[in-house]
Motif scaffolding. Structure first.
Motif, PDB file in Angstrom:
ATOM      1  N   ARG A   1      -4.373   0.459   0.853  1.00  0.00           N
ATOM      2  CA  ARG A   1      -5.944   0.908   1.255  1.00  0.00           C
ATOM      3  C   ARG A   1      -5.704   2.486   0.847  1.00  0.00           C
ATOM      4  NH1 ARG A   1      -7.554  -3.420   1.412  1.00  0.00           N
ATOM      5  NH2 ARG A   1      -5.538  -4.414   1.922  1.00  0.00           N
TER       6      ARG A   1
ATOM      7  N   TYR B   1       3.659  -5.875 -11.513  1.00  0.00           N
ATOM      8  CA  TYR B   1       4.829  -5.927 -10.647  1.00  0.00           C
ATOM      9  C   TYR B   1       6.185  -5.192 -11.445  1.00  0.00           C
ATOM     10  CZ  TYR B   1       2.249  -8.776  -7.589  1.00  0.00           C
ATOM     11  OH  TYR B   1       1.361  -9.219  -6.743  1.00  0.00           O
TER      12      TYR B   1
ATOM     13  N   ARG C   1       5.909  -1.501 -10.460  1.00  0.00           N
ATOM     14  CA  ARG C   1       6.202  -1.552  -8.734  1.00  0.00           C
ATOM     15  C   ARG C   1       7.791  -1.710  -8.697  1.00  0.00           C
ATOM     16  NH1 ARG C   1       1.943  -5.033  -5.706  1.00  0.00           N
ATOM     17  NH2 ARG C   1       3.046  -4.399  -3.944  1.00  0.00           N
TER      18      ARG C   1
ATOM     19  N   VAL D   1       3.901 -13.527  -2.574  1.00  0.00           N
ATOM     20  CA  VAL D   1       2.832 -14.352  -2.351  1.00  0.00           C
ATOM     21  C   VAL D   1       1.347 -13.688  -2.851  1.00  0.00           C
ATOM     22  CG1 VAL D   1       1.442 -15.438  -0.188  1.00  0.00           C
ATOM     23  CG2 VAL D   1       3.885 -15.142  -0.018  1.00  0.00           C
TER      24      VAL D   1
ATOM     25  N   GLY E   1      -4.643 -16.134  -1.939  1.00  0.00           N
ATOM     26  CA  GLY E   1      -4.866 -17.576  -2.187  1.00  0.00           C
ATOM     27  C   GLY E   1      -3.823 -18.330  -2.246  1.00  0.00           C
TER      28      GLY E   1
ATOM     29  N   THR F   1      -0.241  -1.518   9.644  1.00  0.00           N
ATOM     30  CA  THR F   1      -0.837  -2.570   8.841  1.00  0.00           C
ATOM     31  C   THR F   1      -2.265  -2.167   9.393  1.00  0.00           C
ATOM     32  OG1 THR F   1      -1.218  -4.747   8.563  1.00  0.00           O
ATOM     33  CG2 THR F   1      -0.430  -4.054  10.512  1.00  0.00           C
ATOM     34  N   SER F   2      -3.101  -2.394   8.130  1.00  0.00           N
ATOM     35  CA  SER F   2      -4.752  -2.069   8.411  1.00  0.00           C
ATOM     36  C   SER F   2      -5.360  -3.411   8.920  1.00  0.00           C
ATOM     37  CB  SER F   2      -5.220  -1.750   6.993  1.00  0.00           C
ATOM     38  OG  SER F   2      -5.083  -2.988   6.009  1.00  0.00           O
TER      39      SER F   2
ATOM     40  N   TYR G   1      -5.396 -11.594   6.017  1.00  0.00           N
ATOM     41  CA  TYR G   1      -4.878 -12.710   7.008  1.00  0.00           C
ATOM     42  C   TYR G   1      -3.898 -13.632   6.061  1.00  0.00           C
ATOM     43  CZ  TYR G   1      -8.335 -11.379  10.438  1.00  0.00           C
ATOM     44  OH  TYR G   1      -8.720 -10.892  11.423  1.00  0.00           O
TER      45      TYR G   1
ATOM     46  N   ASN H   1      -0.111   3.486  14.445  1.00  0.00           N
ATOM     47  CA  ASN H   1      -0.868   3.388  13.092  1.00  0.00           C
ATOM     48  C   ASN H   1      -1.368   4.794  13.103  1.00  0.00           C
ATOM     49  OD1 ASN H   1      -2.807   3.162  10.972  1.00  0.00           O
ATOM     50  ND2 ASN H   1      -2.688   0.898  11.020  1.00  0.00           N
TER      51      ASN H   1
HETATM   52  C1  BV8 Z   1      -4.014 -17.408   2.336  1.00  0.00           C
HETATM   53  C2  BV8 Z   1       2.094  -9.640  -1.740  1.00  0.00           C
HETATM   54  C3  BV8 Z   1      -4.580 -19.730   2.530  1.00  0.00           C
HETATM   55  C4  BV8 Z   1       1.435  -9.349  -3.187  1.00  0.00           C
HETATM   56  C5  BV8 Z   1       0.009  -9.644  -0.443  1.00  0.00           C
HETATM   57  C6  BV8 Z   1     -10.322 -16.033  -0.896  1.00  0.00           C
HETATM   58  C7  BV8 Z   1      -9.563 -16.712  -1.396  1.00  0.00           C
HETATM   59  C8  BV8 Z   1      -8.367 -17.238  -0.682  1.00  0.00           C
HETATM   60  C9  BV8 Z   1      -8.116 -16.472   0.226  1.00  0.00           C
HETATM   61  C10 BV8 Z   1      -8.948 -15.487   0.785  1.00  0.00           C
HETATM   62  C11 BV8 Z   1     -10.107 -15.339   0.218  1.00  0.00           C
HETATM   63  N1  BV8 Z   1     -10.778 -14.246   1.077  1.00  0.00           N
HETATM   64  C12 BV8 Z   1     -10.045 -13.972   1.884  1.00  0.00           C
HETATM   65  C13 BV8 Z   1      -8.801 -14.670   1.845  1.00  0.00           C
HETATM   66  C14 BV8 Z   1      -7.506 -14.583   2.634  1.00  0.00           C
HETATM   67  C15 BV8 Z   1      -6.685 -13.489   2.121  1.00  0.00           C
HETATM   68  C16 BV8 Z   1      -7.234 -12.012   2.678  1.00  0.00           C
HETATM   69  O1  BV8 Z   1      -6.688 -11.876   3.845  1.00  0.00           O
HETATM   70  N2  BV8 Z   1      -7.832 -11.261   1.787  1.00  0.00           N
HETATM   71  C17 BV8 Z   1      -8.158  -9.991   2.325  1.00  0.00           C
HETATM   72  C18 BV8 Z   1      -8.333  -9.121   0.965  1.00  0.00           C
HETATM   73  C19 BV8 Z   1      -9.616 -10.219   3.117  1.00  0.00           C
HETATM   74  N3  BV8 Z   1      -5.438 -14.063   2.220  1.00  0.00           N
HETATM   75  C20 BV8 Z   1      -4.856 -14.432   1.370  1.00  0.00           C
HETATM   76  O2  BV8 Z   1      -5.247 -14.846   0.445  1.00  0.00           O
HETATM   77  C21 BV8 Z   1      -3.444 -14.894   1.930  1.00  0.00           C
HETATM   78  N4  BV8 Z   1      -3.309 -16.468   1.928  1.00  0.00           N
HETATM   79  O3  BV8 Z   1      -5.186 -17.021   3.006  1.00  0.00           O
HETATM   80  O4  BV8 Z   1      -3.880 -18.553   1.795  1.00  0.00           O
HETATM   81  C22 BV8 Z   1      -3.719 -20.032   3.931  1.00  0.00           C
HETATM   82  C23 BV8 Z   1      -3.761 -19.348   4.760  1.00  0.00           C
HETATM   83  C24 BV8 Z   1      -3.049 -19.705   6.036  1.00  0.00           C
HETATM   84  C25 BV8 Z   1      -2.719 -21.179   5.916  1.00  0.00           C
HETATM   85  C26 BV8 Z   1      -2.933 -21.822   4.878  1.00  0.00           C
HETATM   86  C27 BV8 Z   1      -3.579 -21.395   3.731  1.00  0.00           C
HETATM   87  C28 BV8 Z   1      -2.247 -14.354   1.203  1.00  0.00           C
HETATM   88  C29 BV8 Z   1      -2.268 -13.000   1.598  1.00  0.00           C
HETATM   89  C30 BV8 Z   1      -1.185 -12.274   0.893  1.00  0.00           C
HETATM   90  C31 BV8 Z   1      -1.632 -11.449  -0.395  1.00  0.00           C
HETATM   91  N5  BV8 Z   1      -0.303 -10.652  -0.844  1.00  0.00           N
HETATM   92  N6  BV8 Z   1       1.142  -9.016  -1.023  1.00  0.00           N
HETATM   93  C32 BV8 Z   1       1.738  -7.800  -3.494  1.00  0.00           C
HETATM   94  O5  BV8 Z   1       2.000  -7.125  -2.591  1.00  0.00           O
HETATM   95  O6  BV8 Z   1       1.076  -7.410  -4.814  1.00  0.00           O
HETATM   96  S1  BV8 Z   1      -1.026  -8.680   0.602  1.00  0.00           S
HETATM   97  C33 BV8 Z   1      -0.714  -7.075   0.383  1.00  0.00           C
HETATM   98  O7  BV8 Z   1      -1.836  -6.428   0.996  1.00  0.00           O
HETATM   99  C34 BV8 Z   1       0.118  -6.670   1.252  1.00  0.00           C
HETATM  100  O8  BV8 Z   1       1.266  -7.433   1.138  1.00  0.00           O
HETATM  101  C35 BV8 Z   1      -0.261  -6.243   2.648  1.00  0.00           C
HETATM  102  O9  BV8 Z   1      -0.041  -7.300   3.330  1.00  0.00           O
HETATM  103  C36 BV8 Z   1      -1.731  -6.086   2.199  1.00  0.00           C
HETATM  104  C37 BV8 Z   1      -2.085  -4.829   2.476  1.00  0.00           C
HETATM  105  O10 BV8 Z   1      -1.955  -4.862   3.720  1.00  0.00           O
HETATM  106  P1  BV8 Z   1      -1.181  -3.659   4.733  1.00  0.00           P
HETATM  107  O11 BV8 Z   1       0.235  -3.930   4.783  1.00  0.00           O
HETATM  108  O12 BV8 Z   1      -1.741  -3.557   6.036  1.00  0.00           O
HETATM  109  O13 BV8 Z   1      -1.304  -2.277   3.992  1.00  0.00           O
HETATM  110  P2  BV8 Z   1      -2.804  -1.382   3.696  1.00  0.00           P
HETATM  111  O14 BV8 Z   1      -2.433  -0.192   2.777  1.00  0.00           O
HETATM  112  O15 BV8 Z   1      -3.877  -2.241   3.833  1.00  0.00           O
HETATM  113  O16 BV8 Z   1      -2.547  -0.452   5.268  1.00  0.00           O
HETATM  114  C38 BV8 Z   1      -1.634   0.473   5.573  1.00  0.00           C
HETATM  115  C39 BV8 Z   1      -1.867   0.792   6.815  1.00  0.00           C
HETATM  116  O17 BV8 Z   1      -0.991   1.719   7.406  1.00  0.00           O
HETATM  117  C40 BV8 Z   1      -3.224   1.677   7.326  1.00  0.00           C
HETATM  118  O18 BV8 Z   1      -3.791   0.944   8.398  1.00  0.00           O
HETATM  119  C41 BV8 Z   1      -2.955   3.043   7.364  1.00  0.00           C
HETATM  120  O19 BV8 Z   1      -3.667   3.639   8.258  1.00  0.00           O
HETATM  121  C42 BV8 Z   1      -1.287   2.988   7.851  1.00  0.00           C
HETATM  122  N7  BV8 Z   1      -0.621   4.068   7.537  1.00  0.00           N
HETATM  123  C43 BV8 Z   1      -0.498   4.811   6.374  1.00  0.00           C
HETATM  124  N8  BV8 Z   1       0.535   5.515   6.286  1.00  0.00           N
HETATM  125  C44 BV8 Z   1       1.118   5.611   7.583  1.00  0.00           C
HETATM  126  C45 BV8 Z   1       0.319   4.469   8.269  1.00  0.00           C
HETATM  127  N9  BV8 Z   1       0.643   4.081   9.537  1.00  0.00           N
HETATM  128  C46 BV8 Z   1       1.559   4.840  10.109  1.00  0.00           C
HETATM  129  N10 BV8 Z   1       2.555   5.890   9.615  1.00  0.00           N
HETATM  130  C47 BV8 Z   1       2.167   6.085   8.507  1.00  0.00           C
HETATM  131  N11 BV8 Z   1       2.830   7.103   7.463  1.00  0.00           N
END
Ligand code: BV8
Length: 227
Positions: free
Chosen positions: A21, A52, A55, A149, A152, A176-177, A181, A200
């Motif tokens: 984010r 990758y 990273r 992963v 999709g 986590t934000s 899903y 968070n």
């Molecule tokens: C799925 C690996 C089907 C790769 C990642 C269209 C087509 C297909 C699917 C979808 C679609 N539209 C939506 C979906 C679902 C989709 C989804 O959720 N999309 C989102 C964008 C809407 N999900 C998928 O595609 C998943 N698969 O749906 O398959 C299925 C599902 C179930 C059963 C059967 C079939 C796959 C999702 C996985 C994708 N891969 N990572 C890579 O890393 O390159 S996801 C990637 O983004 C990360 O791994 C992580 O999970 C995610 C980011 O999230 P966060 O970890 O929360 O990180 P973020 O930066 O967002 O937030 C940080 C938080 O920390 C903030 O809240 C911040 O305030 C806080 N923070 C910051 N600093 C601190 C702190 N808190 C405390 N202390 C601090 N210092």
């Protein structure tokens, strides 16, 4: 007491690993959803490998070390006798390096590569590209992809996660934000009597699901809460 922990990019932020984010969901102008998908890999494998590789270089920099939040979780796990599971969305290896043993990396691991042909998984710390030879059959080239992963793709360990969520007496979501899903849906798979804690910096779309939201940095709040 059965304990389930879910961590996201925020737990590694203070170790120097950029969150998603904070990057406004962009990497060098590309939306993550555009470089972290099977379609992107089909369309432009060099771009995805570069994403990758960069990273992996960052993660392997000596500056990147587990922080006090990773260490507190490892110590907490060691003190638990009952069920404990740490599910991470992160693909870094900081939980393992901090000493956590029961880690389920539901989005895969940056330091592993997978053969698209055989499904074999290998520890991987080098660059990957379409000419990379298969580790055990060098006559085959270009069949390795990052063992992560993509959007999709089915996350790893979902059944084990759902089982742990349904039985947890304590669920803690850290850094986590709650945007992605099915990870963001785990809190809703816990039983009503489960104590749910969110740690968070900011509120998230899931904050109302939690009994207690602790606002602050993971490196401060996680050790304080687990003490
Ligand atoms: C799925 C690996 C089907 C790769 C990642 C269209 C087509 C297909 C699917 C979808 C679609 N539209 C939506 C979906 C679902 C989709 C989804 O959720 N999309 C989102 C964008 C809407 N999900 C998928 O595609 C998943 N698969 O749906 O398959 C299925 C599902 C179930 C059963 C059967 C079939 C796959 C999702 C996985 C994708 N891969 N990572 C890579 O890393 O390159 S996801 C990637 O983004 C990360 O791994 C992580 O999970 C995610 C980011 O999230 P966060 O970890 O929360 O990180 P973020 O930066 O967002 O937030 C940080 C938080 O920390 C903030 O809240 C911040 O305030 C806080 N923070 C910051 N600093 C601190 C702190 N808190 C405390 N202390 C601090 N210092």
């Amino acid at each position: 007491m059965k304990i389930l922990i879910l961590t996201g990019a925020g737990i590694s932020a203070e170790s120097g690993v950029p969150t998603f984010r904070n990057a406004n969901g962009l990497w060098e102008g590309h939306r993550f959803e555009d470089v972290a998908t099977p379609q992107a890999f089909q369309r432009n494998p060099a771009l995805v490998h570069d994403f990758y590789n960069q990273r992996r270089h960052c993660l392997l920099d000596a500056k990147i070390q587990p922080n006090a939040a990773h260490r507190a979780l490892a110590e907490f796990e060691a003190a638990q006798r009952d069920d404990f599971l740490l599910v991470t969305q992160n693909i870094d290896d900081l939980h393992t390096r901090a000493g956590s043993k029961l880690v389920l990396a539901m989005h895969g691991e940056l330091l592993k590569a997978r053969c698209v042909r055989t499904g074999e998984i290998f520890p991987w710390r080098d660059d990957l590209d379409q000419s990379t030879p298969h580790p055990t059959r060098p006559e085959i080239r270009g069949t390795l992809r990052p063992h992560v992963v993509w959007f999709g793709e089915m996350p790893l360990g979902l059944e084990q996660i759902q089982e742990a969520a349904s039985q947890a007496d304590l669920f803690i979501a850290i850094g986590t934000s709650a945007v992605v899903y099915p990870a963001a849906g785990i809190v809703r798979q816990t039983k009503p009597s489960c104590r749910k804690i969110e740690i968070n910096l900011d509120d998230t779309p899931n904050s109302s699901e939690f009994d207690k939201s602790i606002r602050g940095k993971a490196s401060i709040e996680v050790p304080a809460f687990l003490k």
